[in-house]
Motif scaffolding. Sequence first.
Motif, mmCIF file in Angstrom:
data_model
loop_
_atom_site.group_PDB
_atom_site.id
_atom_site.type_symbol
_atom_site.label_atom_id
_atom_site.label_comp_id
_atom_site.label_asym_id
_atom_site.label_seq_id
_atom_site.Cartn_x
_atom_site.Cartn_y
_atom_site.Cartn_z
ATOM 1 N N SER A 88 0.829 -1.198 0.000
ATOM 2 C CA SER A 88 0.000 0.000 0.000
ATOM 3 C C SER A 88 0.869 1.255 0.000
ATOM 4 C CB SER A 88 -0.903 0.014 1.233
ATOM 5 O OG SER A 88 -1.557 1.256 1.346
ATOM 6 N N PRO A 89 0.765 2.127 -1.015
ATOM 7 C CA PRO A 89 1.547 3.355 -1.026
ATOM 8 C C PRO A 89 1.140 4.318 0.079
ATOM 9 C CG PRO A 89 -0.035 3.340 -2.823
ATOM 10 C CD PRO A 89 -0.070 1.987 -2.221
ATOM 11 N N VAL A 90 -0.136 4.258 0.471
ATOM 12 C CA VAL A 90 -0.599 5.142 1.541
ATOM 13 C C VAL A 90 0.069 4.776 2.866
ATOM 14 C CG1 VAL A 90 -2.606 5.949 2.839
ATOM 15 C CG2 VAL A 90 -2.800 5.517 0.371
ATOM 16 N N VAL A 91 0.194 3.467 3.117
ATOM 17 C CA VAL A 91 0.853 3.015 4.348
ATOM 18 C C VAL A 91 2.309 3.471 4.366
ATOM 19 C CG1 VAL A 91 1.644 0.981 5.626
ATOM 20 C CG2 VAL A 91 -0.673 1.046 4.706
ATOM 21 N N GLN A 92 2.975 3.387 3.217
ATOM 22 C CA GLN A 92 4.378 3.802 3.151
ATOM 23 C C GLN A 92 4.541 5.286 3.445
ATOM 24 O OE1 GLN A 92 6.153 2.525 -0.536
ATOM 25 N NE2 GLN A 92 5.359 0.443 -0.349
ATOM 26 N N VAL A 93 3.586 6.080 2.997
ATOM 27 C CA VAL A 93 3.622 7.519 3.287
ATOM 28 C C VAL A 93 3.451 7.769 4.780
ATOM 29 C CG1 VAL A 93 2.330 9.667 2.996
ATOM 30 C CG2 VAL A 93 2.880 8.280 0.999
ATOM 31 N N VAL A 94 2.483 7.088 5.375
ATOM 32 C CA VAL A 94 2.225 7.276 6.807
ATOM 33 C C VAL A 94 3.429 6.803 7.627
ATOM 34 C CG1 VAL A 94 0.732 6.619 8.727
ATOM 35 C CG2 VAL A 94 -0.265 7.051 6.481
ATOM 36 N N GLN A 95 4.099 5.750 7.188
ATOM 37 C CA GLN A 95 5.264 5.238 7.914
ATOM 38 C C GLN A 95 6.368 6.288 8.012
ATOM 39 O OE1 GLN A 95 6.205 1.692 5.688
ATOM 40 N NE2 GLN A 95 5.023 0.356 7.051
ATOM 41 N N VAL A 96 6.571 7.054 6.941
ATOM 42 C CA VAL A 96 7.608 8.097 6.974
ATOM 43 C C VAL A 96 7.262 9.158 8.005
ATOM 44 C CG1 VAL A 96 8.769 9.898 5.636
ATOM 45 C CG2 VAL A 96 8.242 7.702 4.570
ATOM 46 N N PHE A 97 6.022 9.593 8.035
ATOM 47 C CA PHE A 97 5.604 10.603 9.016
ATOM 48 C C PHE A 97 5.778 10.085 10.445
ATOM 49 C CE2 PHE A 97 2.974 12.532 5.520
ATOM 50 C CZ PHE A 97 3.564 13.782 5.565
ATOM 51 N N VAL A 98 5.368 8.835 10.665
ATOM 52 C CA VAL A 98 5.457 8.263 12.008
ATOM 53 C C VAL A 98 6.912 8.125 12.428
ATOM 54 C CG1 VAL A 98 5.003 6.211 13.398
ATOM 55 C CG2 VAL A 98 3.246 7.067 11.839
ATOM 56 N N ALA A 99 7.769 7.616 11.533
ATOM 57 C CA ALA A 99 9.182 7.420 11.859
ATOM 58 C C ALA A 99 9.875 8.751 12.118
ATOM 59 C CB ALA A 99 9.882 6.672 10.726
ATOM 60 N N ALA A 100 9.568 9.759 11.286
ATOM 61 C CA ALA A 100 10.176 11.085 11.488
ATOM 62 C C ALA A 100 9.707 11.708 12.788
ATOM 63 C CB ALA A 100 9.838 11.997 10.306
ATOM 64 N N CYS A 101 8.445 11.479 13.144
ATOM 65 C CA CYS A 101 7.925 12.023 14.404
ATOM 66 C C CYS A 101 8.584 11.333 15.606
ATOM 67 C CB CYS A 101 6.410 11.841 14.441
ATOM 68 S SG CYS A 101 5.615 12.550 15.896
ATOM 69 N N CYS A 102 8.804 10.031 15.504
ATOM 70 C CA CYS A 102 9.439 9.296 16.605
ATOM 71 C C CYS A 102 10.866 9.784 16.870
ATOM 72 C CB CYS A 102 9.456 7.799 16.298
ATOM 73 S SG CYS A 102 7.829 7.000 16.349
ATOM 74 N N LYS A 103 11.526 10.278 15.821
ATOM 75 C CA LYS A 103 12.936 10.693 15.949
ATOM 76 C C LYS A 103 13.104 12.196 15.754
ATOM 77 C CE LYS A 103 14.200 6.118 14.398
ATOM 78 N NZ LYS A 103 14.715 5.258 13.318
ATOM 79 N N ARG A 104 12.063 12.938 16.138
ATOM 80 C CA ARG A 104 12.095 14.389 15.969
ATOM 81 C C ARG A 104 13.174 15.051 16.816
ATOM 82 N NH1 ARG A 104 7.816 12.724 18.842
ATOM 83 N NH2 ARG A 104 7.465 13.553 20.934
ATOM 84 N N HIS A 105 13.666 14.372 17.891
ATOM 85 C CA HIS A 105 14.675 14.947 18.768
ATOM 86 C C HIS A 105 16.079 14.793 18.200
ATOM 87 C CE1 HIS A 105 14.419 10.682 19.717
ATOM 88 N NE2 HIS A 105 15.663 10.755 20.186
ATOM 89 N N LEU A 106 16.222 14.022 17.108
ATOM 90 C CA LEU A 106 17.537 13.829 16.504
ATOM 91 C C LEU A 106 17.817 14.925 15.487
ATOM 92 C CD1 LEU A 106 17.362 9.972 15.879
ATOM 93 C CD2 LEU A 106 18.377 11.170 17.823
ATOM 94 N N CYS A 107 19.121 15.152 15.230
ATOM 95 C CA CYS A 107 19.506 16.168 14.256
ATOM 96 C C CYS A 107 20.198 15.501 13.079
ATOM 97 C CB CYS A 107 20.407 17.228 14.876
ATOM 98 S SG CYS A 107 21.936 16.569 15.569
ATOM 99 N N VAL A 108 20.026 16.082 11.901
ATOM 100 C CA VAL A 108 20.563 15.526 10.674
ATOM 101 C C VAL A 108 21.826 16.272 10.290
ATOM 102 C CG1 VAL A 108 20.051 14.972 8.265
ATOM 103 C CG2 VAL A 108 18.213 15.030 9.948
#
Length: 446
Positions: A119-139
């Motif tokens: 599902s492409p929709v699931v893949q999109v949501v996964q990116v948002f969730v993963a980025a939110c989980c690691k919002r305290h990290l710096c790139v």
Amino acid sequence: MLTLSVSVVPLRFQKVLFFLSLYLVAVGEGGHKPCVQTFGADQFDEDKLEEKRAKSSFFNWWFFGICGGASAGMLIVFYVQDNVGWVIGFGIPSFAMAFALVLFLFGRRLYRRQVPMGSPVVQVVQVFVAACCKRHLCVSKDGYEVLCSEDGGVVMASNKGRTRSLTRTDQFRCLDKATIIDEFDALSDTRNNWRVCSVTQVEELKLLLGLVPIWLSCLMFAVTQAQGATFFTKQGSSMDTRMGHNFHVPPASLQVTTSLAVIFTVPIYDRILVPTARHFTGLDSGISKLQRIGIGMFVSISAMVVAGLVEARRIQIATKYDIIDHPDITVPMSIWWLLPQYVIVGVSDVFTVVGLQELFYDKIPDGMRSIGSAAYLSVFGVGSLLSSVVISVVQFVSSRAGDEWLGNNLNRAHLDYYYWLLAGLSGIWLCLYLVVSKCFLYKKTI
């Protein structure tokens, strides 16, 4: 069902069956139109230069076919319905669709089919969730080597050593955090797709987000296109519709001129303009997709200017013959004066509509291309609704000022002002589009 509703079905059930049939047409078109375009384009191999060029031409000829069918419907089916009967009138498109279905099924063993990849929709949501989980990290600046968290701990990018089909871009860098492997992920035996995403997966989401400004900046173009079926027709209903001594041109039938303009313009564009432009630009498509869309938007502005000039002339003639307060009397001005604005709208469609089709197909993630086609079509659906909003606002403001621009009596109204307002708004949206297109990043693969 439409054919049955006007033939053998008892009168008391006709209305129910008729509207049910129309709803089914809308549902069917909603599933068919985005997918048939995507499925057709999927038949071309982008790794082969000849097929890549042929795919660009496919969008031109696909739109050519759509407009050809629309022209046949307006010229043949409408005439049959009015002069022969509704049963045969509905029967013709029913037979045509049945024949098209059979033809489509005959080729089912020859088609190239894209294998579903989840599902492409699931893949999109996964990116948002993963980025939110690691919002305290710096790139880090390169986004791939060592990444540091706020407490000084060291983590590594999840794409280290991975094979990627899309290169990393600097847009929406906050989403890059979804690719980081932190201490928790490093201790896990299996990869959690809701915590760690590939670079390609993140870049696909960036592509989607990058198309949103393009979508928004094209809405006013859709508003101008909506005038062909509304106020253009209303203009024509007040003008001289005679062609010869006994035949009168139905004002709504002039809409076929737009489709005919597309039919004549597409071959010129595809066989003359593209090869000529390719010689100078080196692009397979002659000009870039964004340039093509922008040219069409500019042409649509000229359509509104021409429509305003024709309307001003119509009001001038109505004033000259002292019929300005008699809207039921035909203004002695031929309806053929409206042809230029219909033709210009058709030419703008060849540039912007086809350009949007190709852009939303090509720049969308592979697994979401049918959604991309639906998104491009939604520009015109939302644009039609926005047209109603603009009309309501203009009517409210102008009536409060004591000078209705869109009153029932067109001779007293100022439809020309309305057209020029749309031209001005379209100019502003065009400037917005130019700014957005400057920041747009094309898909980069490796």
